[in-house]
Design a protein around this motif. Structure first.
Motif, PDB file in Angstrom:
ATOM      1  N   LEU A  22      -4.809   0.596   3.940  1.00  0.00           N
ATOM      2  CA  LEU A  22      -3.902  -0.534   4.146  1.00  0.00           C
ATOM      3  C   LEU A  22      -2.489  -0.214   3.669  1.00  0.00           C
ATOM      4  CD1 LEU A  22      -6.234  -3.502   3.165  1.00  0.00           C
ATOM      5  CD2 LEU A  22      -5.281  -3.047   5.429  1.00  0.00           C
ATOM      6  N   SER A  23      -2.372   0.459   2.520  1.00  0.00           N
ATOM      7  CA  SER A  23      -1.048   0.799   1.996  1.00  0.00           C
ATOM      8  C   SER A  23      -0.360   1.853   2.850  1.00  0.00           C
ATOM      9  CB  SER A  23      -1.159   1.311   0.557  1.00  0.00           C
ATOM     10  OG  SER A  23      -1.598   0.284  -0.286  1.00  0.00           O
ATOM     11  N   THR A  24      -1.138   2.660   3.544  1.00  0.00           N
ATOM     12  CA  THR A  24      -0.569   3.707   4.388  1.00  0.00           C
ATOM     13  C   THR A  24      -0.065   3.156   5.717  1.00  0.00           C
ATOM     14  OG1 THR A  24      -1.993   5.371   3.385  1.00  0.00           O
ATOM     15  CG2 THR A  24      -1.067   5.907   5.543  1.00  0.00           C
ATOM     16  N   PHE A  25      -0.835   2.276   6.327  1.00  0.00           N
ATOM     17  CA  PHE A  25      -0.509   1.821   7.669  1.00  0.00           C
ATOM     18  C   PHE A  25       0.275   0.516   7.721  1.00  0.00           C
ATOM     19  CE2 PHE A  25      -4.111   4.684   8.352  1.00  0.00           C
ATOM     20  CZ  PHE A  25      -3.473   5.597   9.167  1.00  0.00           C
ATOM     21  N   VAL A  26       0.228  -0.265   6.670  1.00  0.00           N
ATOM     22  CA  VAL A  26       1.024  -1.490   6.591  1.00  0.00           C
ATOM     23  C   VAL A  26       1.990  -1.282   5.435  1.00  0.00           C
ATOM     24  CG1 VAL A  26       0.990  -3.991   6.379  1.00  0.00           C
ATOM     25  CG2 VAL A  26      -0.976  -2.819   7.387  1.00  0.00           C
ATOM     26  N   HIS A  27       3.175  -0.820   5.782  1.00  0.00           N
ATOM     27  CA  HIS A  27       4.119  -0.372   4.769  1.00  0.00           C
ATOM     28  C   HIS A  27       5.401  -1.202   4.804  1.00  0.00           C
ATOM     29  CE1 HIS A  27       6.149   2.417   2.126  1.00  0.00           C
ATOM     30  NE2 HIS A  27       7.154   2.463   2.974  1.00  0.00           N
ATOM     31  N   PHE A  28       5.849  -1.568   3.633  1.00  0.00           N
ATOM     32  CA  PHE A  28       7.136  -2.226   3.464  1.00  0.00           C
ATOM     33  C   PHE A  28       7.960  -1.329   2.549  1.00  0.00           C
ATOM     34  CE2 PHE A  28       3.907  -5.523   3.911  1.00  0.00           C
ATOM     35  CZ  PHE A  28       4.398  -6.252   4.974  1.00  0.00           C
ATOM     36  N   GLY A  59      -4.138   4.964  -6.056  1.00  0.00           N
ATOM     37  CA  GLY A  59      -2.846   5.564  -6.371  1.00  0.00           C
ATOM     38  C   GLY A  59      -2.865   7.077  -6.258  1.00  0.00           C
ATOM     39  N   LEU A  60      -3.940   7.700  -6.735  1.00  0.00           N
ATOM     40  CA  LEU A  60      -4.040   9.155  -6.635  1.00  0.00           C
ATOM     41  C   LEU A  60      -4.132   9.609  -5.180  1.00  0.00           C
ATOM     42  CD1 LEU A  60      -6.434   9.924  -9.629  1.00  0.00           C
ATOM     43  CD2 LEU A  60      -3.980  10.439  -9.465  1.00  0.00           C
ATOM     44  N   MET A  61      -4.855   8.854  -4.348  1.00  0.00           N
ATOM     45  CA  MET A  61      -4.906   9.191  -2.924  1.00  0.00           C
ATOM     46  C   MET A  61      -3.526   9.051  -2.291  1.00  0.00           C
ATOM     47  SD  MET A  61      -8.508   7.822  -1.344  1.00  0.00           S
ATOM     48  CE  MET A  61      -8.591   6.221  -2.110  1.00  0.00           C
ATOM     49  N   ARG A  62      -2.805   7.995  -2.645  1.00  0.00           N
ATOM     50  CA  ARG A  62      -1.467   7.798  -2.087  1.00  0.00           C
ATOM     51  C   ARG A  62      -0.532   8.924  -2.516  1.00  0.00           C
ATOM     52  NH1 ARG A  62       0.442   2.343  -3.949  1.00  0.00           N
ATOM     53  NH2 ARG A  62       2.276   2.867  -2.747  1.00  0.00           N
TER      54      ARG A  62
END
Length: 167
Positions: A22-28, A59-62
């Motif tokens: 979600l953090s990767t594909f829906v980014h602000f 967080g580590l994946m990001r």
């Protein structure tokens, strides 16, 4: 290994993966509201320790896969832990939100400043540099989590899902 620990490990992995996707594909810009959305859900279903681990994994994946800064970790783990702690203490969904917003929006924002100066050469500014970015992001994400959990609570599915995790 206990059955409930295995269930928590699996749910932690699923939520961490969802948080990453979600953090990767829906980014602000400068915001990761879905990290905070997942943190509130993890706080309610998993508690402070597993919620912390879920935020850490996300967080580590990001950082590893997207090249995010250390903010991806520091900006999430304190809020996840405090969210789980307050929810466990008061057993009210709103306290999971409060924990996430205070933990991330204020505490993590302040903790992040020295790390960003040391590792990324952030110029000397205010220790509150990240607060204006972290509060709206954590509030938006935490409220999304609250809405989902409130809908589950209203449909009487929240307690059922929580009991399946514990049994």
């Amino acid at each position: 290994m206990k059955k409930d620990t295995l269930k928590k490990q699996i749910l932690t992995a699923i939520l961490a993966s969802m948080g990453y996707v979600l953090s990767t594909f829906v980014h602000f810009p400068r915001m990761a509201p879905f990290q905070h959305f997942i943190n509130v859900i993890a706080a309610v279903f998993l508690g402070p320790i597993w919620g912390f681990l879920c935020a850490l994994l996300t967080g580590l994946m990001r950082m590893a896969l997207n090249g995010s800064t250390i903010l991806a970790v520091i900006g999430a783990v304190v809020g996840a832990f405090l969210s789980g702690l307050l929810y466990r203490k008061y057993n009210k969904l709103i306290f999971a939100v409060i924990g996430e917003v205070i933990g991330t929006g204020v505490i993590s924002a302040i903790i992040s400043y020295p790390f960003m100066r040391a590792f990324y050469g952030l110029p000397k500014t205010s220790i509150f540099t990240y607060v204006p970015f972290f509060i709206p992001s954590s509030f938006m994400g935490a409220m999304l989590g609250y809405v989902l959990l409130k809908a589950l609570e209203k449909s009487r599915n929240l307690s059922d899902l929580k009991s399946h995790l514990e049994n």
